[in-house]
Design a protein around this motif. Structure first.
Motif, PDB file in Angstrom:
ATOM      1  N   GLN A 131       0.844  -1.192   0.000  1.00  0.00           N
ATOM      2  CA  GLN A 131       0.000   0.000   0.000  1.00  0.00           C
ATOM      3  C   GLN A 131       0.884   1.249   0.000  1.00  0.00           C
ATOM      4  O   GLN A 131       1.696   1.453   0.894  1.00  0.00           O
ATOM      5  CB  GLN A 131      -0.912   0.019   1.225  1.00  0.00           C
ATOM      6  N   GLY A 191      -6.272   2.315   3.032  1.00  0.00           N
ATOM      7  CA  GLY A 191      -7.049   2.152   4.248  1.00  0.00           C
ATOM      8  C   GLY A 191      -7.705   3.416   4.732  1.00  0.00           C
ATOM      9  O   GLY A 191      -8.835   3.396   5.246  1.00  0.00           O
ATOM     10  N   ARG A 194     -11.078   3.702   3.099  1.00  0.00           N
ATOM     11  CA  ARG A 194     -12.090   2.736   3.548  1.00  0.00           C
ATOM     12  C   ARG A 194     -12.603   3.066   4.943  1.00  0.00           C
ATOM     13  O   ARG A 194     -13.738   2.736   5.291  1.00  0.00           O
ATOM     14  CB  ARG A 194     -11.489   1.326   3.559  1.00  0.00           C
ATOM     15  N   TYR A 195     -11.760   3.693   5.747  1.00  0.00           N
ATOM     16  CA  TYR A 195     -12.124   3.984   7.141  1.00  0.00           C
ATOM     17  C   TYR A 195     -12.107   5.488   7.389  1.00  0.00           C
ATOM     18  O   TYR A 195     -11.534   5.973   8.350  1.00  0.00           O
ATOM     19  CB  TYR A 195     -11.152   3.271   8.084  1.00  0.00           C
ATOM     20  N   THR A 211      -7.143  -8.731   8.075  1.00  0.00           N
ATOM     21  CA  THR A 211      -5.934  -7.908   8.041  1.00  0.00           C
ATOM     22  C   THR A 211      -5.704  -7.314   9.426  1.00  0.00           C
ATOM     23  O   THR A 211      -6.565  -6.584   9.937  1.00  0.00           O
ATOM     24  CB  THR A 211      -6.084  -6.777   7.013  1.00  0.00           C
ATOM     25  N   PRO A 214      -5.619  -2.771   9.278  1.00  0.00           N
ATOM     26  CA  PRO A 214      -6.394  -2.372   8.098  1.00  0.00           C
ATOM     27  C   PRO A 214      -6.156  -0.939   7.660  1.00  0.00           C
ATOM     28  O   PRO A 214      -6.477  -0.582   6.531  1.00  0.00           O
ATOM     29  CB  PRO A 214      -7.844  -2.566   8.561  1.00  0.00           C
ATOM     30  N   MET A 215      -5.609  -0.107   8.544  1.00  0.00           N
ATOM     31  CA  MET A 215      -5.358   1.290   8.202  1.00  0.00           C
ATOM     32  C   MET A 215      -3.911   1.609   8.532  1.00  0.00           C
ATOM     33  O   MET A 215      -3.471   1.456   9.678  1.00  0.00           O
ATOM     34  CB  MET A 215      -6.310   2.205   8.981  1.00  0.00           C
TER      35      MET A 215
END
Length: 345
Positions: A131, A191, A194-195, A211, A214-215
């Motif tokens: 990422q 991430g 998504r968050y 995961t 996740p962030m």
């Protein structure tokens, strides 16, 4: 309380006999390892001026190419632990890292957890587990234990960030090592998108990704907005602080150290409770006087200081018209997991 016996009270031949069997009498050292009432930290209140540090870091860029440095870092070392031990506290390592335009710090992964708090510059990025995370001032980027990560720079000005690792703890446990790897292929998805809203997470309709992190990037624009909204919503709130968390679990963003953003209202003075973990303060915006056990440090933007555990700490915003914003790191998650976390006052 009875005075305990000393090592030199014992006959020399007895002490020598103990040494030959790899034995040590406890009682001469008992008070050193179990002091009465509270710990006696080696960590000292310590201040690092970015104004003084920055030219030395840029000089390192002239003296040592990235190929020979791998990671071009000046370590913020606490004299209480000895500079050669490269500790800010017993469990925290701090370093200021420099990446120049066009440079690439190769991929590796390691057992210590790390985060990057971006100090200055634009155009650099960290790729973590595929990422790609852009690096802008005030952003927090995670590189958790075991995840591949590398740093690249497509911009035109130097980029500097503050590294915070739990390296002293992992090294003490004899669990510290790294593995080099190839350049990562960038994967789609970020991430922080998504968050992007508090209290709302993606629904795993068909399958859960599992995961653990996740962030990986926490933009400063979002953290600052959260602080300002909290201050406006609760004007009576003494401590305007947010915690960087794992959006799936609600727990700390990483599993050993805690990371936070703090806002001081214009003219505000805040006395913190005395707590067992050591704490690092890094100035993102504004200016704060941090008083630790009577030692006062005037933090300007990008300055850093460290407070030992069990310290009396007072934060004072030096501006009467503008808020002050700080990044904090501490050992609270570790203390909590070990059952030794305490708050007094």
């Amino acid at each position: 309380m009875n005075e305990l016996g000393r090592l030199d009270d014992l006959p020399a031949d007895y002490v020598e006999a103990l040494k030959k069997q790899n034995l040590v009498p406890l009682w001469p050292s008992l008070r050193a390892v179990l002091p009465p009432g509270r710990p006696r930290p080696l960590t000292q209140p310590t201040f690092w001026s970015y104004e003084a540090l920055r030219p030395l870091l840029l000089k390192a860029g002239e003296l040592t190419p990235i190929e020979k440095a791998e990671r071009r870092v000046l370590v913020l070392a606490n004299p209480g632990h000895g500079l050669e031990n490269m500790k800010a506290s017993s469990a925290m390592y701090l370093g200021m890292q420099l990446l120049l335009p066009g440079e690439w710090a190769p991929a590796h992964r390691h057992t210590p957890n790390a985060v990057r708090m971006i100090v200055e510059g634009e155009g650099a990025y960290t790729t973590v587990d595929g990422q790609k995370c852009p690096m802008s001032r005030g952003d927090l980027i995670l590189t958790p234990t075991g995840l591949w990560h590398e740093h690249g720079h497509d911009g035109s000005v130097p980029v500097v960030w503050l590294d915070v690792l739990d390296l002293p703890l992992v090294y003490y446990m004899e669990a510290s090592y790294h593995i080099d790897g190839p350049r990562q292929a960038v994967q789609p998805g970020q991430g922080e998108r998504r968050y992007a809203r508090g209290g709302i997470v993606p629904t795993p309709v068909f399958e859960r990704t599992n995961t653990p992190y996740p962030m990986l990037r926490y933009p400063w624009s979002e953290a600052k907005a959260a602080l300002q909204a909290l201050a406006a919503d609760q004007p009576q709130l003494a401590s305007v602080q947010v915690t960087y968390t794992n959006p799936e679990t609600g727990g700390h963003a990483e599993n050993i150290l805690g990371f936070y953003a703090q806002m001081l209202r214009p003219g505000q003075t805040l006395r913190l409770p005395v707590r067992s973990p050591a704490t690092v303060f890094h100035q993102i915006e504004g200016g704060t006087t941090v008083t630790i056990e009577g030692s006062a440090f005037a933090l300007a933007e990008a300055d850093t200081c460290c407070a030992p555990g069990w310290s009396e700490i007072v934060l004072a915003n030096r501006s009467d018209t503008e808020p002050s914003f700080l990044f904090l790191a501490d050992e609270a998650p570790l203390h909590t997991k070990l059952g030794v976390y305490e708050v007094r006052g």
